[in-house]
Design a protein around this motif. Sequence first.
Motif, PDB file in Angstrom:
ATOM      1  N   VAL A   1       0.837  -1.208   0.000  1.00 42.56           N
ATOM      2  CA  VAL A   1       0.000   0.000   0.000  1.00 42.56           C
ATOM      3  C   VAL A   1       0.869   1.254   0.000  1.00 42.56           C
TER       4      VAL A   1
ATOM      5  N   TRP B   1     -11.830   7.447  16.381  1.00 40.96           N
ATOM      6  CA  TRP B   1     -11.184   6.349  15.653  1.00 40.96           C
ATOM      7  C   TRP B   1     -11.801   5.021  16.063  1.00 40.96           C
ATOM      8  N   TYR B   2     -11.976   4.855  17.360  1.00 42.03           N
ATOM      9  CA  TYR B   2     -12.526   3.609  17.899  1.00 42.03           C
ATOM     10  C   TYR B   2     -13.966   3.398  17.412  1.00 42.03           C
TER      11      TYR B   2
ATOM     12  N   ILE C   1     -15.496   4.774  14.753  1.00 46.61           N
ATOM     13  CA  ILE C   1     -15.527   4.538  13.304  1.00 46.61           C
ATOM     14  C   ILE C   1     -15.088   3.103  12.995  1.00 46.61           C
ATOM     15  N   THR C   2     -13.980   2.703  13.588  1.00 46.42           N
ATOM     16  CA  THR C   2     -13.421   1.389  13.266  1.00 46.42           C
ATOM     17  C   THR C   2     -14.353   0.257  13.672  1.00 46.42           C
TER      18      THR C   2
ATOM     19  N   LEU D   1     -16.948   0.531  10.429  1.00 46.51           N
ATOM     20  CA  LEU D   1     -16.214  -0.347   9.522  1.00 46.51           C
ATOM     21  C   LEU D   1     -16.312  -1.802   9.955  1.00 46.51           C
TER      22      LEU D   1
ATOM     23  N   LEU E   1     -14.707  -3.426  12.058  1.00 38.03           N
ATOM     24  CA  LEU E   1     -13.437  -4.112  12.281  1.00 38.03           C
ATOM     25  C   LEU E   1     -13.281  -4.454  13.758  1.00 38.03           C
TER      26      LEU E   1
ATOM     27  N   ILE F   1      -5.318  -4.109   9.292  1.00 31.36           N
ATOM     28  CA  ILE F   1      -5.678  -3.006   8.385  1.00 31.36           C
ATOM     29  C   ILE F   1      -5.454  -1.604   8.957  1.00 31.36           C
ATOM     30  N   PRO F   2      -5.793  -1.355  10.218  1.00 29.39           N
ATOM     31  CA  PRO F   2      -5.652   0.028  10.694  1.00 29.39           C
ATOM     32  C   PRO F   2      -4.226   0.584  10.576  1.00 29.39           C
TER      33      PRO F   2
ATOM     34  N   ALA G   1      -1.774   1.793   6.038  1.00 27.34           N
ATOM     35  CA  ALA G   1      -1.261   3.019   5.425  1.00 27.34           C
ATOM     36  C   ALA G   1      -0.572   3.846   6.498  1.00 27.34           C
ATOM     37  N   ASN G   2       0.659   4.259   6.219  1.00 29.28           N
ATOM     38  CA  ASN G   2       1.423   4.999   7.208  1.00 29.28           C
ATOM     39  C   ASN G   2       2.206   6.091   6.488  1.00 29.28           C
ATOM     40  N   ALA G   3       1.867   7.337   6.791  1.00 30.32           N
ATOM     41  CA  ALA G   3       2.455   8.460   6.061  1.00 30.32           C
ATOM     42  C   ALA G   3       3.975   8.499   6.218  1.00 30.32           C
TER      43      ALA G   3
ATOM     44  N   TRP H   1       0.171  -4.373  20.478  1.00 31.91           N
ATOM     45  CA  TRP H   1      -0.913  -4.954  21.261  1.00 31.91           C
ATOM     46  C   TRP H   1      -2.033  -3.945  21.394  1.00 31.91           C
ATOM     47  N   TRP H   2      -1.798  -2.747  20.883  1.00 37.74           N
ATOM     48  CA  TRP H   2      -2.812  -1.696  20.936  1.00 37.74           C
ATOM     49  C   TRP H   2      -4.071  -2.117  20.169  1.00 37.74           C
TER      50      TRP H   2
ATOM     51  N   MET I   1      -7.773  -2.788  21.814  1.00 42.62           N
ATOM     52  CA  MET I   1      -8.873  -1.925  21.397  1.00 42.62           C
ATOM     53  C   MET I   1      -9.956  -2.689  20.635  1.00 42.62           C
TER      54      MET I   1
END
Lengths: 294, 305
Positions: A92, A128-129, A131-132, A136, A138, A147-148, A151-153, A212-213, A217
């Motif tokens: 990605v 974020w929590y 929405i995810t 979504l 997830l 997936i979360p 993508a990492n800028a 483990w985050w 979550m």
Amino acid sequence: MRPPTTAERGLQAALIGSLSLVALACLVPFVLTFTASFTDENVLIANGISFVPELLSTNSYKLLFSDMGRVVSGYKITFAVTILGTALSLLVNALLAYPLAKRTLKYRNVLAFYCFFTMLFSGGIVPWYIITTQYLGLRNSLLALIIPYAANAWYMFLLRNYFKSLPEEIGESAQIDGAGELRIFFQIIMPLSVPALASVTLFISLQYWNDWWLGIMLNEEKSLMPLQLLLREIVSNAIFAQGENATKIIGSERLPTEGIKYAATIITIGPIIFLYPFLQKYFVKGLMVGAVKG
Amino acid sequence: MHVLKELVKNRTLYLMAFPGILLFFLFNYLPMAGVIVAFKRYSFSTGLFGSPWAKPLLGNFQFFFSSDAFWRVTRNTLFLNFSFIFFGTLIALALSILLNEVRFLKVKKTIQSSILLPYFISWIVVGVFAYALFNFDYGLINQGLQLLGIAAKDWYNSYEAWPFIMTFVSIWKTAGYTSIIFLAVLAGIDATYYEAAEIDGAGKWSKIRHITIPHLMPTATILTLLAIGRIMYADFGMFYAIIGENSILYPSADVIDTYVYRTLRKLGDVGMSSAVGLYQSVIGFCLVLVSNKIARKYQDEGSIF
């Protein structure tokens, strides 16, 4: 070069001596954890944690492995997440980095800012929590652990900067020969970018391995618990594997409820330690490339 | 129709970018829009956008700003992060300067490998390490104290000690990594600087002072500025793995991120936790902008970007 004087030799000795102490301080917890995992529980508590335990015992590992199913499952999940996650994230980010490195792409700056802005501002974990999990869907799935982070800028820009440093003529001449963008990307750009890809791969896989985050979550299912969270569970409640099975294995001896924490730690860091000589070589190389460029 | 024309012309390139763009949209931009939840009386059935507005609109914020937690977590986050940045950078600088002087390559490499190792392990593992050192019953530190004739201390029951311990842990985990970034910078210094200085009769110390340190300063400044830009964000993993839910240590070691997590997941208070999160995001955003701007000024070639 002229030979070193006595003063210089003394200085080197002092330098190496003091740096070795620092290095030792970095290693002490690893060694201590290792010896503690092989210390008899009674000795551990009565005499204290020690580099040279008076009585060795493998009970901690026996207790840990008495619930082998969960240990194996933890390994499986962590390996799956690390391998799939790293592959996905690399793809990605590289696929996004390539167009952004192209000078011919009109909206590359708009898109670059779109990515960059995610590093400046975040909505925080609560939206974020919600929405995810709510929107979504997830949660309680392997994908939720992958997936979360895909993508990492940060990694994307690292790759873009590398792609940018490649001479543009390479792509252009391939284009004249009739190659499409996808082909140029996979057959020319990617092979040329192995050094950058290797270090980004390392960063990403380390992130997934140690994460483990996402687990705390987004997952409540025990069967999806990665190694790190299994360790956390063992450390925080120490009621792991205390059923009949455990007593059968350990016998009438004291259950190593402290020792198992260290055994579980060793099991968790084992693969990293094992791969460390290889990992750190590429890691340091990657850092050097990044730093010199940045 | 310029836009459409460009999109069609370079469709392959835009399609390649699409998955990443979409993921940023889902996991970064949607949550940004979701910050409105801080102004709502959220319920899972009506969702983010359908839930009624809070009455008063700033109710969630009022509750947080008037609580003791507000000052405690803000102070702890800023103070601890400042301490990590300050001492972490200092130690990393010292390590890189010293390592750079080591003439035996093998020794240098071995030391480098040892100090980088902590960077590779998870905070959960670091939490176990901390426990092995600091637990009351059999920890290494208390054994050492007793050897010296000092009474054992119940570390996990005394919050005053933790700013020091956490700073130490932070340095232990990251100083090796930072020092290698500095070493990379030092590797890029033109050797002729040192040769010229030697001809002029400069000693070791004056070479360090007038060549090595000035070369490190730009990178050190940039790294520090970027870290200050993120000073409102504590490392959740670090605090949750080491301090966890030991409320005795909260006075000195509860930070914004752990507080938001607990308020959301343990208390289920979406309103207040999102208000705290937005407070953190907004101040954090301002700080990042300011620090990036200064960093950019410092280094024309764009601070990384």
